[in-house]
Design a protein around this motif. Structure first.
Motif, short mmCIF file in Angstrom:
data_model
loop_
_atom_site.label_atom_id
_atom_site.label_comp_id
_atom_site.label_asym_id
_atom_site.label_seq_id
_atom_site.Cartn_x
_atom_site.Cartn_y
_atom_site.Cartn_z
N ASN A 70 0.82 -1.21 0.00
CA ASN A 70 0.00 0.00 0.00
C ASN A 70 0.86 1.27 0.00
O ASN A 70 0.47 2.28 -0.60
CB ASN A 70 -0.97 -0.01 1.18
N GLU B 278 -3.20 -1.03 6.34
CA GLU B 278 -4.36 -0.79 5.47
C GLU B 278 -4.11 0.29 4.42
O GLU B 278 -4.60 0.20 3.30
CB GLU B 278 -5.55 -0.37 6.35
N THR B 279 -3.34 1.31 4.82
CA THR B 279 -3.21 2.48 3.95
C THR B 279 -1.78 2.74 3.47
O THR B 279 -1.57 3.62 2.65
CB THR B 279 -3.68 3.73 4.72
N SER C 102 0.50 3.96 5.39
CA SER C 102 0.86 5.23 6.03
C SER C 102 1.93 5.05 7.10
O SER C 102 2.05 3.98 7.71
CB SER C 102 -0.37 5.85 6.71
N ASP D 120 -4.89 -1.51 10.82
CA ASP D 120 -5.68 -0.53 10.06
C ASP D 120 -5.77 0.81 10.80
O ASP D 120 -5.22 0.99 11.88
CB ASP D 120 -7.08 -1.08 9.77
N VAL D 121 -6.51 1.72 10.16
CA VAL D 121 -6.63 3.09 10.67
C VAL D 121 -7.37 3.12 12.01
O VAL D 121 -7.09 3.97 12.85
CB VAL D 121 -7.34 3.96 9.60
N THR D 122 -8.27 2.18 12.20
CA THR D 122 -9.01 2.14 13.46
C THR D 122 -8.05 1.88 14.62
O THR D 122 -8.08 2.57 15.64
CB THR D 122 -10.09 1.03 13.41
N CYS E 225 -5.78 4.88 15.23
CA CYS E 225 -6.41 5.98 15.99
C CYS E 225 -6.59 5.61 17.47
O CYS E 225 -6.53 6.48 18.34
CB CYS E 225 -7.73 6.38 15.35
N GLN E 226 -6.79 4.32 17.74
CA GLN E 226 -6.86 3.88 19.14
C GLN E 226 -5.53 4.16 19.84
O GLN E 226 -5.48 4.66 20.96
CB GLN E 226 -7.14 2.38 19.22
N PHE F 276 -0.51 11.15 9.85
CA PHE F 276 -0.07 10.10 8.92
C PHE F 276 0.58 10.77 7.71
O PHE F 276 0.11 11.80 7.24
CB PHE F 276 -1.27 9.30 8.39
N VAL F 277 1.64 10.12 7.24
CA VAL F 277 2.23 10.52 5.97
C VAL F 277 2.12 9.30 5.07
O VAL F 277 2.56 8.21 5.43
CB VAL F 277 3.69 10.94 6.14
N THR F 278 1.52 9.48 3.91
CA THR F 278 1.27 8.38 3.01
C THR F 278 1.78 8.74 1.63
O THR F 278 1.11 9.44 0.87
CB THR F 278 -0.24 8.07 2.96
N GLY F 279 2.98 8.35 1.32
CA GLY F 279 3.56 8.73 0.04
C GLY F 279 3.97 10.19 0.03
O GLY F 279 3.81 10.90 1.02
#
Lengths: 722, 204
Positions: free
Chosen positions: B29, B114-115, B117, B149-151, B154-155, B168-171
């Motif tokens: 990802n 998931e992302t 990130s 994942d993002v959930t 964030c927890q 988050f930094v994603t690319g």
């Protein structure tokens, strides 16, 4: 404000070839790209999760605001609450004066556009720059963004290059996009480095710790919140959520629906004053806490938040996907919506923030196809909220006179309509007629047949055939079915109505037709006149009570939806009629789903040998209103001699949408042309529909284009093979 | 360097929330988001990879953070400086060279499968400008710290985020504002290179 000429504005946008090409390409690519971003995810679960979280948040909006403010104040942020745009501007100017601010950089904020924030800076001699590339270009050209996420989608690279030239003193070649990007980087980098103050919006604000979330791809919001020594946040109350972990509900959907990404490049959370380094007047390095100011914007939000219907609008996360799938938006673009927020959610937010009067100027642009509602991450029933606002407008100002008179004279009184038609019968035999279609109409009516042929009025209306057809009712019927024809199926597609009766009789049903039935009321309810709608509903309920049916069948999904669902909601405060409506509504069934069920019981719903290719068009109200789309396909599969081939975008609106197709035929015809092309591409010889309005539109389009392709209602197809 | 949380592993990562088993999903990802991903077995291998990347981009000036918290990085930065490349690690030096540096080297706390990130703790000004202003951003992260994942992300953030700046930094930085053509490096870096270290204790 000057009266707008919406039709003229639409016409101009339809002739903008650059925008047309950009939008149609985008509309074609978006749905697939979006689904790809959701690969391996349970979309419905994620949507429900977001809806629930935002729904709960809005119920506690005041408490969340108090907690958010207290959290921020504890961390050293100054918090303001602004009633409207003027108050925001006053606060901003005070902040600028107090801190000797000369230069401001902004990252994208819809709320700031909503209140025309930039004016207050320029009026006070403060330099302000948008830093989102699209917003920056648009602002240089003095234009307005046409899309919430892609503000410059209506422009091509050469037009963008011209905008760049307004800022830099040399020619900018439009061919070279990477060069333009670097030019923007260089120019805006200096703005970031020299700015005294950064202004951002917020995608969410977290009550428990006072953090705000910013979702961007370019990273401009990170620079706006890093380089200047002051940070101002403008945030609408509806953006508040309770806890940090609730942000996940938004973050798992917003990028996927908004830009078809699993995550944007940057998701930033800023909580309170953070560190900043700068050099003081003596050239010495200083590291200190950045000053942070947060302004909570009301502007109609708090009132709407207490409204049980309209508060659903606050499940919005500003992804703009409702624009991306809207068949009208993707044709006319964002500018004709005339205000800051465009598309379906734009109409609603405009109604809430700028009043029903502004909303009313462009509220016609929702055709109620419900495509947006099927993908909205917050599950907002967008078309229903638009209907609600229309009703509130009508309550305040009354229904548009002409529409109402026509309705009362014609549709609400079938007997009157019948007489009128008999008089006007000459149209049907005029020289313009060809087969069952009118290809051209004379003089002022010419517009109506520009891109489609119109069906002729049936030579014998359905009501005139009832007596003859009743004679064929079974002697020992399984059920007593009362048929609700709707206007079209009585006077235009009477043959189809006859086929409905034949199919039902073949299932051993007794079919009765209450003569006092009126229009279902959708046309008048659609313009927001609920009082007139109630009268029509009462008329129909009473007419059907008299014949004591087991089932009430309609072969028009729009009528079915109105009878089955809308009538239930009309009599909330009228116990007597509420009970009568409930009894009536519970009996209403859509023709094809009822027939499929009966076929199944009698072993007739089995695959039959195919042959001639047919394709099926899903009507909006049938698929997304009633959730019926498998049943007609099963019926086609069970019909001998035909074979179903699916068309591209089978569930995209054909452009008729009740009276919309006549009123805005300039928008309707391009939608129809797309549908005709998709049908032709299948190689089918027949287009099957389950809705008389679609049948009128598609049949007219296929005839006008001389495709030789037939249009049949599913009842026609079934009756032929009995 | 000021941080939202001094020790994410101890204070934020709960039982079973981070796991090296999500590596493949994360890497795929992250690459889809146009990041380049390199998994190395220890800091020695990480240093070799870093030098290889630096040779490729030949920076005149580097700004770098994370050395204060991580002795291995501190030593690597020192050796890069000794080899003759200008590298700034003091916050005021970073301020002075924020707009002229070609490469920024920074750190991330954990990865999101998931992302694709990186979760970055950017309370400090110098961490933010280092990761945003130069054209190339190289990020060190522990390859074992990946959440599903993002959930979950964030927890984890929710446990420690009381004040400051993170995300988050994603690319790399991107835009599609002109004709919806994807273009990288509009305001932030146009290259995001991730060096994920498997054994942070080994190879020193």
């Amino acid at each position: 404000m000057a009266e707008r000429n919406l039709k003229k504005e639409i016409q101009e946008k339809l002739q903008d070839d650059i925008m047309q090409s950009a939008l149609s390409k985008f509309a074609e690519q978006y749905p697939g790209s979006r689904l790809n971003a959701y690969k391996d995810q349970d979309i419905e679960e994620l949507r429900e999760n977001l809806r629930q979280m935002k729904h709960d948040a809005v119920q506690h909006i005041d408490e969340l605001a108090d907690e958010f403010q207290a959290s921020l104040e504890k961390r050293g942020t100054k918090v303001f609450r602004a009633k409207d745009g003027d108050e925001v501007k006053k606060i901003l100017i005070d902040i600028c004066k107090e801190n000797n601010v000369k230069r401001v950089v902004k990252s994208k904020s819809m709320a700031s556009e909503e209140i025309h924030m930039n004016e207050c800076f320029t009026d006070n001699g403060i330099r302000v720059k948008e830093t989102d590339l699209g917003e920056w270009m648009i602002a240089l050209a003095g234009q307005r963004p046409s899309h919430m996420v892609m503000p410059a989608i209506h422009l091509n690279r050469y037009q963008c290059a011209k905008m760049f030239e307004k800022e830099v003193d040399h020619e900018v070649p439009g061919e070279d996009i990477p060069n333009m990007i670097q030019l923007a980087r260089k120019t805006l980098r200096q703005e970031f480095l020299q700015a005294d103050m950064g202004v951002t919006g917020a995608n969410f604000g977290i009550a428990e710790n006072g953090a705000i979330g910013l979702v961007t791809n370019e990273g401009n919001a990170r620079l706006v919140t890093t380089l200047p020594r002051i940070h101002v946040v403008l945030i609408g109350y509806e953006k508040l959520i309770p806890k940090t972990e609730d942000a996940a509900s938004i973050l798992r959907l917003l990028p996927r629906n908004g830009t078809c990404q699993r995550m944007t490049s940057y998701m930033t959370m800023v909580d309170g004053p953070t560190k900043v380094i700068y050099k003081d007047e003596n050239g010495r390095h200083v590291e200190t806490d950045r000053k942070q100011y947060v302004i909570l914007l009301d502007n109609g939000r708090l009132e709407a938040a207490k409204d049980p219907v309209l508060q659903q609008a606050f499940q919005c996360v500003r992804c703009a996907s409702c624009l991306n799938v809207c068949p009208i938006w993707t044709l006319v673009g964002g500018h004709v919506y005339g205000h800051i927020y465009s598309g379906g959610i734009g109409a609603i937010l405009t109604g809430l923030f700028h009043g029903v009067e502004t909303f009313h100027e462009f509220s016609d642009l929702c055709i109620g196809c419900r495509k947006c509602a099927s993908i909205c991450p917050g599950k907002i029933p967008i078309p229903d909220l638009i209907d609600e606002l229309r009703a509130r407008y009508v309550k305040k100002y009354g229904a548009p006179g002409m529409d109402k008179t026509m309705f009362n004279m014609v549709l609400n009184d079938r007997g009157m309509f019948h007489k009128l038609l008999l008089k006007a019968g000459s149209i049907g035999s005029a020289p313009f007629k060809k087969g069952k279609f009118i290809r051209h109409l004379p003089l002022f009516m010419e517009e109506l047949t520009k891109g489609r042929s119109l069906p002729t009025i049936a030579e014998e209306s359905f009501r005139d055939r009832v007596e003859r057809l009743s004679k064929k009712n079974p002697s020992k019927p399984k059920k007593r079915v009362a048929y609700f024809s709707g206007c079209n199926m009585d006077f235009v597609f009477a043959d189809t109505s006859e086929n409905v009766v034949k199919v039902l009789q073949s299932l051993d049903m007794e079919v009765v037709y209450p003569m006092e039935q009126a229009c279902c009321g959708k046309p008048i309810l659609g313009i927001g006149d609920r009082e007139a709608g109630k009268e029509t509903a009462k008329k129909n309920i009473a007419a059907f009570e008299k014949v004591q049916p087991d089932v009430i069948i309609s072969a028009c999904p729009t009528c079915t939806e109105t009878l089955h669902e809308t009538y239930m909601k009309l009599f909330e405060n009228d116990p007597e009629w509420k009970a009568r409506a409930a009894a009536f509504c519970s009996k209403v069934r859509e023709f094809s789903s009822f027939v499929a069920e009966e076929y199944k019981k009698t072993g007739r719903l089995v695959h039959a040998k195919g042959g001639e290719k047919v394709t099926f068009h899903d009507s909006c109200h049938m698929k997304r209103g009633l959730g019926i789309y498998e049943e007609p396909r099963a019926l086609i599969d069970a019909t001998p001699g035909v074979e179903l081939v699916e068309m591209h975008n089978c569930d995209k609106c054909c452009g008729m949408a009740g009276s919309f197709g006549m009123k805005y035929q300039e928008v309707s015809i391009p939608m129809l042309n797309e549908k005709v092309k998709n049908i032709q591409d299948t190689g089918a010889t027949t287009a099957v529909v389950a809705c008389p309005a679609c049948m009128m539109q598609i049949g007219g389009g296929l005839d006008k284009a001389e495709t030789g392709i037939n249009t049949k209602h599913i009842a026609d197809l079934l009756a032929e093979k009995l | 360097m000021e941080k939202v949380c001094r020790d994410w592993a101890k204070q934020a990562f709960g039982e079973g929330l981070v796991d090296a088993k999500y590596w493949d999903e994360f890497a795929t990802n992250a690459q889809t988001a146009a990041a380049e991903v390199y998994k190395v077995k220890d800091f020695a291998a990480g240093e070799a990879k870093l030098k290889e990347l630096l040779a490729q981009y030949a920076p005149k000036e580097i700004i770098a953070v994370g050395g204060e918290e991580n002795p291995a990085l501190h030593d690597i930065y020192e050796r890069i400086g000794n080899d003759g490349t200008q590298i700034y690690t003091d916050k005021f030096d970073i301020y002075d060279h924020r707009d002229s540096a070609d490469v920024g080297i920074s750190t991330a706390e954990f990865c999101v499968a998931e992302t694709g990130s990186l979760c970055v703790d950017n309370y400090s000004y110098e961490a933010r400008v280092t990761s945003m202003l130069p054209f190339v951003n190289i990020v060190f992260v522990n390859a074992n710290y990946i959440v599903k994942d993002v959930t979950v992300a964030c927890q984890i953030i929710g446990k420690v985020f009381d004040k400051g700046y993170l995300g988050f930094v994603t690319g790399p930085s991107r835009t599609a504002d002109i004709e919806r053509v994807l273009s990288l490096g509009v305001h932030g870096p146009n290259k995001l290179l991730i060096i994920a270290v498997e054994n942070v204790e080994g190879g020193r």
